[in-house]
Structure formats: C-alpha cells, structure tokens
Design an enzyme around this catalytic site. Structure first.
Site, short mmCIF file in Angstrom:
data_model
loop_
_atom_site.label_atom_id
_atom_site.label_comp_id
_atom_site.label_asym_id
_atom_site.label_seq_id
_atom_site.Cartn_x
_atom_site.Cartn_y
_atom_site.Cartn_z
N CYS A 117 0.86 -1.18 0.00
CA CYS A 117 0.00 0.00 0.00
C CYS A 117 0.89 1.23 0.00
O CYS A 117 1.91 1.25 0.69
CB CYS A 117 -0.87 -0.01 1.26
SG CYS A 117 -1.93 1.44 1.41
N HIS A 160 -8.90 -3.91 -1.98
CA HIS A 160 -7.98 -3.12 -1.15
C HIS A 160 -8.42 -1.65 -1.15
O HIS A 160 -8.46 -1.01 -0.10
CB HIS A 160 -6.57 -3.29 -1.72
CG HIS A 160 -5.51 -2.47 -1.06
ND1 HIS A 160 -4.43 -3.03 -0.41
CD2 HIS A 160 -5.33 -1.12 -0.97
CE1 HIS A 160 -3.67 -2.06 0.07
NE2 HIS A 160 -4.17 -0.89 -0.27
N GLU A 161 -8.75 -1.13 -2.33
CA GLU A 161 -9.15 0.28 -2.43
C GLU A 161 -10.51 0.52 -1.77
O GLU A 161 -10.72 1.55 -1.10
CB GLU A 161 -9.18 0.74 -3.90
CG GLU A 161 -7.83 0.69 -4.61
CD GLU A 161 -6.69 1.33 -3.84
OE1 GLU A 161 -6.91 2.35 -3.16
OE2 GLU A 161 -5.57 0.80 -3.88
N HIS A 164 -10.08 1.08 1.79
CA HIS A 164 -9.63 2.44 2.14
C HIS A 164 -10.84 3.37 2.35
O HIS A 164 -10.81 4.22 3.24
CB HIS A 164 -8.78 3.03 1.02
CG HIS A 164 -7.32 2.67 1.11
ND1 HIS A 164 -6.55 2.93 2.23
CD2 HIS A 164 -6.49 2.09 0.22
CE1 HIS A 164 -5.31 2.51 2.01
NE2 HIS A 164 -5.24 2.00 0.80
NI NI Z 1 -3.54 1.11 -0.12
#
Ligand code: NI
Length: 189
Positions: A117, A160-161, A164
């Site tokens: 990341c 993953h995004e 966030h």
């Molecule tokens: Ni990330």
C-alpha cells in the site's frame, strides 16, 4: 505533480475515516484530483519516470490517501508484462465512484509476496484473504453507472481500495499472532 511524500502515511488518522458518498457532477477539484491520481499511478509504473521523480510504484489509490474523504478510487492496471520496455507498456485505467461489491466468488486468494500500500511504508508479513473474483458497481467520473468485473490481482486491488473508503488498511486483516492463518484454505498468487 503529486509526490510520494504527499500520500498519507498509515499513522495519519484521516486514513481511518469512513469516506462519504459523492454527488454528481463532480467538482472541478475532484476531477483534478482524479487526474493527479491517474498520473501518479501511471508514472510510478514507468521505470524512467518512477526513478526520475522518486515515485513508489502502485496500481491503486483512494482519495482518502490524499486526505479527501470521498468515496472514489483510481486503478491503473498494467496490461503488458512488467518487464516490458517503458515505451511499449500498456495500461487500463479505472475510476470508480461510490463503488460497492455486488457479487464475489467463494474462492479466496492472497498475494504470496504480501500486499502493499502506498500508505504503508514498511514490510508487513502475513496474508490478506481476498475474493478471487468480484463484480463492482459504481459510477464513472461523469456519473454514468458502471459495472466492472475483476479477477486475480485486479480483484485484490479493487477490494484493497474499497477498504480504504471504509477506513480499513490491509494490515488490519492480518492477525499479528498468526500472520499466515488460513493459508492452506486459499490460493496464493
Ligand atoms: Ni492502499
């Protein structure tokens, strides 16, 4: 031009915010931010540019990583082999606004080398379970409803995004006492 140091570090509490849904049309500022994110991710995967501007290579970035708590992210996926010469590289760009997962595979996978990341600047051991395939629904930057299907690395990147946008970092998925828990039940890629 965005520099690597402008990306929020994991210690920054803003990364823990739940980002807010976006209204259309996007503001000029959001449009510019999206362009900036695309540019960074693209350049970071071009060897000559990443060295010249000291960019940390990455394929995905969410607005919150630049301190903007709005629900959108950008992914720049290299279609060619990573060993390809800079001027031959080809990329596909995704901008997803207000995204959600509408279906996913039962199968789970993880990145064998460990997930990375742009906000986590240290090596982290352990595996992060992700769906092998996902379909996401959301909007493009012009407000058109879109559906995107992704598998393998791209599917991991989307998940993953999306994390966030919900204030979650990949490191949260790793049990520090047993970082490789469940490894035998999933496929490493
Ligand atoms: Ni990330």
């Amino acid at each position: 031009m965005l520099k690597t140091k402008d990306i929020l570090d994991e210690k920054d509490k803003r990364l823990r915010l739940i980002s807010k849904e976006v209204q259309f049309p996007l503001t000029k500022k959001d449009q510019e931010l999206i362009d900036t994110m695309i540019q960074y991710l693209h350049d970071s995967q071009i060897n000559e540019l990443s060295e010249k501007y000291d960019l940390r290579p990455g394929m995905g970035m969410s607005a919150i990583q630049l301190g903007v708590a709005k629900r959108y992210f950008v992914v720049v996926n290299e279609l060619t082999d990573p060993e390809t010469e800079d001027d031959q590289k080809e990329f596909e760009t995704y901008v997803l606004v207000n995204p959600k997962i509408i279906s996913n595979s039962m199968e789970q996978i993880y990145v064998t080398e460990g997930e990375g990341c742009l906000s986590v600047n240290r090596p982290v051991d352990g595996i992060v379970p992700r769906y092998a395939r996902v379909t996401m629904e959301g909007y493009d930057r012009d407000g058109n409803k879109i559906q995107v299907r992704a598998r393998e690395e791209l599917a991991i990147c989307f998940q993953h995004e999306l994390d966030h946008l919900n204030g979650i970092l990949f490191t949260d998925h790793i049990d520090p006492k047993n970082p490789f828990k469940g490894k035998d039940q999933m496929r490493g890629i």
